[in-house]
Design a protein around this motif. Structure first.
Motif, PDB file in Angstrom:
ATOM      1  N   LYS A  35      16.348  -0.156   1.928  1.00  8.57           N
ATOM      2  CA  LYS A  35      15.347   0.583   1.157  1.00  8.57           C
ATOM      3  C   LYS A  35      15.635   2.069   1.254  1.00  8.57           C
ATOM      4  O   LYS A  35      16.082   2.557   2.301  1.00  8.57           O
ATOM      5  CB  LYS A  35      13.943   0.277   1.679  1.00  8.57           C
ATOM      6  CG  LYS A  35      12.822   1.000   0.930  1.00  8.57           C
ATOM      7  CD  LYS A  35      11.448   0.494   1.354  1.00  8.57           C
ATOM      8  CE  LYS A  35      11.080   0.885   2.765  1.00  8.57           C
ATOM      9  NZ  LYS A  35       9.722   0.454   3.127  1.00  8.57           N
ATOM     10  N   VAL A  36      15.376   2.793   0.159  1.00 12.29           N
ATOM     11  CA  VAL A  36      15.579   4.235   0.161  1.00 12.29           C
ATOM     12  C   VAL A  36      14.409   4.910  -0.537  1.00 12.29           C
ATOM     13  O   VAL A  36      13.852   4.380  -1.501  1.00 12.29           O
ATOM     14  CB  VAL A  36      16.913   4.610  -0.544  1.00 12.29           C
ATOM     15  CG1 VAL A  36      16.879   4.253  -2.027  1.00 12.29           C
ATOM     16  CG2 VAL A  36      17.248   6.078  -0.359  1.00 12.29           C
ATOM     17  N   ALA A  86       8.283   2.866  -6.397  1.00 13.33           N
ATOM     18  CA  ALA A  86       7.625   4.151  -6.192  1.00 13.33           C
ATOM     19  C   ALA A  86       7.075   4.144  -4.770  1.00 13.33           C
ATOM     20  O   ALA A  86       6.667   3.099  -4.267  1.00 13.33           O
ATOM     21  CB  ALA A  86       6.498   4.351  -7.202  1.00 13.33           C
ATOM     22  N   SER A  87       7.086   5.300  -4.126  1.00 16.55           N
ATOM     23  CA  SER A  87       6.662   5.374  -2.731  1.00 16.55           C
ATOM     24  C   SER A  87       5.505   6.352  -2.561  1.00 16.55           C
ATOM     25  O   SER A  87       5.516   7.450  -3.123  1.00 16.55           O
ATOM     26  CB  SER A  87       7.826   5.809  -1.838  1.00 16.55           C
ATOM     27  OG  SER A  87       7.367   6.154  -0.547  1.00 16.55           O
ATOM     28  N   GLY A 144       0.799  -1.217   0.000  1.00 17.35           N
ATOM     29  CA  GLY A 144       0.000   0.000   0.000  1.00 17.35           C
ATOM     30  C   GLY A 144       0.828   1.262   0.000  1.00 17.35           C
ATOM     31  O   GLY A 144       0.296   2.357  -0.195  1.00 17.35           O
ATOM     32  N   ILE A 145       2.145   1.149   0.229  1.00 12.16           N
ATOM     33  CA  ILE A 145       3.033   2.308   0.242  1.00 12.16           C
ATOM     34  C   ILE A 145       4.119   2.178  -0.806  1.00 12.16           C
ATOM     35  O   ILE A 145       4.405   3.120  -1.548  1.00 12.16           O
ATOM     36  CB  ILE A 145       3.658   2.492   1.645  1.00 12.16           C
ATOM     37  CG1 ILE A 145       2.564   2.836   2.661  1.00 12.16           C
ATOM     38  CG2 ILE A 145       4.727   3.580   1.630  1.00 12.16           C
ATOM     39  CD1 ILE A 145       3.068   2.988   4.073  1.00 12.16           C
ATOM     40  N   PRO A 198       8.954  10.596  -3.775  1.00 16.33           N
ATOM     41  CA  PRO A 198       8.063   9.652  -4.445  1.00 16.33           C
ATOM     42  C   PRO A 198       8.762   8.477  -5.118  1.00 16.33           C
ATOM     43  O   PRO A 198       8.094   7.568  -5.600  1.00 16.33           O
ATOM     44  CB  PRO A 198       7.383  10.531  -5.497  1.00 16.33           C
ATOM     45  CG  PRO A 198       8.421  11.559  -5.836  1.00 16.33           C
ATOM     46  CD  PRO A 198       9.161  11.832  -4.550  1.00 16.33           C
ATOM     47  N   TYR A 199      10.098   8.495  -5.171  1.00 15.69           N
ATOM     48  CA  TYR A 199      10.837   7.441  -5.863  1.00 15.69           C
ATOM     49  C   TYR A 199      11.696   6.672  -4.866  1.00 15.69           C
ATOM     50  O   TYR A 199      11.774   7.013  -3.689  1.00 15.69           O
ATOM     51  CB  TYR A 199      11.717   8.041  -6.959  1.00 15.69           C
ATOM     52  CG  TYR A 199      10.957   8.847  -7.977  1.00 15.69           C
ATOM     53  CD1 TYR A 199      10.248   8.222  -8.993  1.00 15.69           C
ATOM     54  CD2 TYR A 199      10.944  10.239  -7.919  1.00 15.69           C
ATOM     55  CE1 TYR A 199       9.554   8.967  -9.937  1.00 15.69           C
ATOM     56  CE2 TYR A 199      10.246  10.986  -8.852  1.00 15.69           C
ATOM     57  CZ  TYR A 199       9.554  10.343  -9.863  1.00 15.69           C
ATOM     58  OH  TYR A 199       8.863  11.080 -10.786  1.00 15.69           O
TER      59      TYR A 199
END
Length: 211
Positions: free
Chosen positions: A187-188, A162-163, A138-139, A170-171
């Motif tokens: 994760k980044v 994509a975040s 979902g994120i 957002p990336y």
């Protein structure tokens, strides 16, 4: 092992919630500036004669100083020099901080958010299960197919994402790999789609662990 993974998942959710809260508390734009910009954007979007197509340049990667090095819990990993990792597990429960066998770290600045988790998994050669854990349903959205490589005798899986955690970042990208009897995941979140691969390459280039 499944209880440990569940605990890590709950800690990851708490970190993402904190990131969203911090973003929500950031100073809001000046309406006197934003409203004219919105009007101008609306006028620009009105239909006109279609112009001739032009080439669209790729976004430029954000420049980060990658001279930082984190060393603890019997491993080291590179990171941008202007941020520092903190032990999320210890903040949530001082009696159960991160350790050699499992842990959760996070670091952030105004234009970057990094997360690292690890889990004791003797004999595991496929790190995909921890990549699944660090990607939040979902994120985080996977973009394309994952890359699978062997780097310094470590099985490494990486993928662009994509975040939806914050509109400011957002990336991003995520990766997981094996080292000795542990599996690591990273994760980044970034402001542009070009920075994540270079950040991970630089982080892993300085990664070592006690095997």
């Amino acid at each position: 092992m499944f209880q440990n993974l569940y605990n890590l998942a709950m800690q990851i959710k708490a970190v993402l919630l904190l990131l969203i809260i911090l973003t929500a508390c950031a100073p809001q734009p000046d309406a006197a500036v934003q409203i004219p910009l919105a009007v101008a954007s609306t006028l620009t979007a009105l239909p006109t004669n279609a112009p001739a197509p032009i080439s669209t340049p790729l976004p430029s990667p954000t420049s980060f100083n990658l001279a930082g090095l984190f060393c603890e819990y019997q491993f080291c990993i590179g990171h941008p020099v202007d941020i520092a990792f903190y032990d999320v597990s210890a903040q949530q429960n001082p009696a159960a901080p991160s350790s050699y066998s499992q842990g959760l770290l996070a670091a952030y600045s105004g234009n970057l958010f990094i997360q690292i988790i690890w889990q004791l998994a003797p004999g595991a050669s496929d790190p995909n299960f921890l990549l699944d854990l660090i990607l939040e349903e979902g994120i985080d959205t996977r973009l394309g197919a994952p890359s699978i490589t062997s780097i310094r005798n470590m099985n490494v899986i990486s993928i662009a994402i994509a975040s939806a955690a914050t509109s400011l970042l957002p990336y991003g990208g995520a990766a997981a790999w094996t080292c000795g009897d542990r599996v690591f995941a990273w994760k980044v979140y970034t402001p542009d789609e070009s920075s994540a691969p270079a950040l991970f390459d630089a982080a892993l280039a300085r990664f070592i662990c006690n095997r």
